[in-house]
Write a protein that holds these residues in place. Structure first.
Motif: not given
Length: 242
Positions: A218-220, A229-239
Motif C-alpha cells: 500500500r503506502r507503507y 531509520h525512518f518508517t512511514v506508515i499508512d494509517q488508512y490501511t488495515s494491518y
C-alpha cells in the motif's frame, strides 16, 4: 501568397521550437523535484511535461554538470519522467539540470550521510493544502535556513495533506506544483520530499503517481538516512492479520 508564406513560417517555427507547444511557453508541467530512494549513494529526480518529448539530465559537483548525463523517455501515460542518480558520495553536494527542447530547469541536493554519521538535520512539516501562498512563505524560510547553514540541505519529512483534494489533478497543479510559487518549486528542486499520505489525498492514486516511493505494501515504506531509520506508515490501511 502572403497567407501561404505565413503558414510556411508558422510551420517552420513549430518544427524548430518543439511541436505543438506554444512558442515561448514552457513545456514543463511540473518542474523537477526530488525523492530519496533510501540508499545514501542515490537520489531520484522527477518531472512532468505537457507533451511527449525526450529529456536530458546532466549532473556534477559544480555547475559545469560534468560528472554524468542521461536521457529519459516518459513512463506511464501522462508524460512523466524520472532519473535516479547513483554512485553518489555521502553528504556531497551535487548540481543537476534537466533540458527539454529549449527549456532548462536546475536544482541541487546533498547526498544522504553515511551510516557512520553521528548526527543528522532535517525539516518536518505538513498540511500544506488549500493555502499555497502560506506554504510558499514556509518554503522561503526553509530555503533561507539551509542557505545560511548548508548542513541543513538534507530532506523534508512531510506529514501529508498536500492539497485540498488529492483526487484532483487541478489541485496538484494549482496548489503543490504551481510554478507561480517560486519558493515551493525551489524547495522541491533542492530537498528530497519524504512523505506519508494524509486523508486529503483520498484514495492515494495521484499521491502514488507523483511520489513513487519504494513502497512495501500500500503506502507503507521505510528508509535509512545516515544513522537513523525512518518508517512511514499508512494509517488508512488495515494491518490486521487474518
Amino acid at each position: 501568397m502572403r497567407i501561404k508564406l505565413r503558414h510556411f513560417i508558422l510551420g517552420l517555427l513549430l518544427m524548430l521550437f518543439g511541436g505543438s507547444a506554444a512558442i515561448g511557453q514552457s513545456i514543463m508541467r511540473k518542474n523537477p523535484y526530488l525523492i530519496y530512494p533510501g540508499k545514501d549513494s542515490t537520489m531520484t529526480v522527477l518531472w512532468q511535461l505537457k507533451q511527449t518529448a525526450l529529456s536530458r539530465i546532466e549532473w556534477g559537483t559544480d555547475t559545469t554538470y560534468s560528472l554524468g548525463n542521461g536521457q529519459t523517455t516518459e513512463y506511464g501515460n501522462d508524460h512523466q519522467h524520472k532519473f535516479t542518480l547513483t554512485k553518489l558520495q555521502p553528504s556531497a553536494k551535487y548540481y543537476y539540470r534537466v533540458i527539454v527542447n529549449r527549456d532548462t530547469a536546475k536544482g541541487s541536493f546533498r547526498a544522504a550521510p553515511g551510516p557512520n554519521a553521528t548526527q543528522i538535520k532535517f525539516f518536518a512539516y505538513g498540511d500544506t493544502r488549500t493555502y499555497p501562498a502560506e506554504h510558499d512563505k514556509v518554503a522561503k524560510k526553509i530555503l533561507s535556513i539551509y542557505r545560511d547553514d548548508p548542513d541543513f540541505q538534507t530532506m523534508i519529512i512531510a506529514s501529508g495533506d498536500y492539497t485540498s483534494n488529492g483526487e484532483y489533478e487541478s489541485d496538484w497543479d494549482g496548489q503543490f506544483f504551481n510554478p507561480s510559487y517560486k519558493n515551493i518549486q525551489a524547495l522541491l528542486a533542492t530537498l528530497p520530499y519524504q512523505g506519508c499520505i494524509g486523508n486529503h489525498e483520498g484514495s492515494g492514486v495521484l499521491y502514488k503517481k507523483y511520489f513513487p516511493y519504494p513502497y512495501v505494501s500500500r503506502r507503507y515504506w521505510s528508509f535509512d538516512y545516515g544513522p537513523a531509520h525512518f518508517t512511514v506508515i499508512d494509517q488508512y490501511t488495515s494491518y490486521s492479520t487474518g
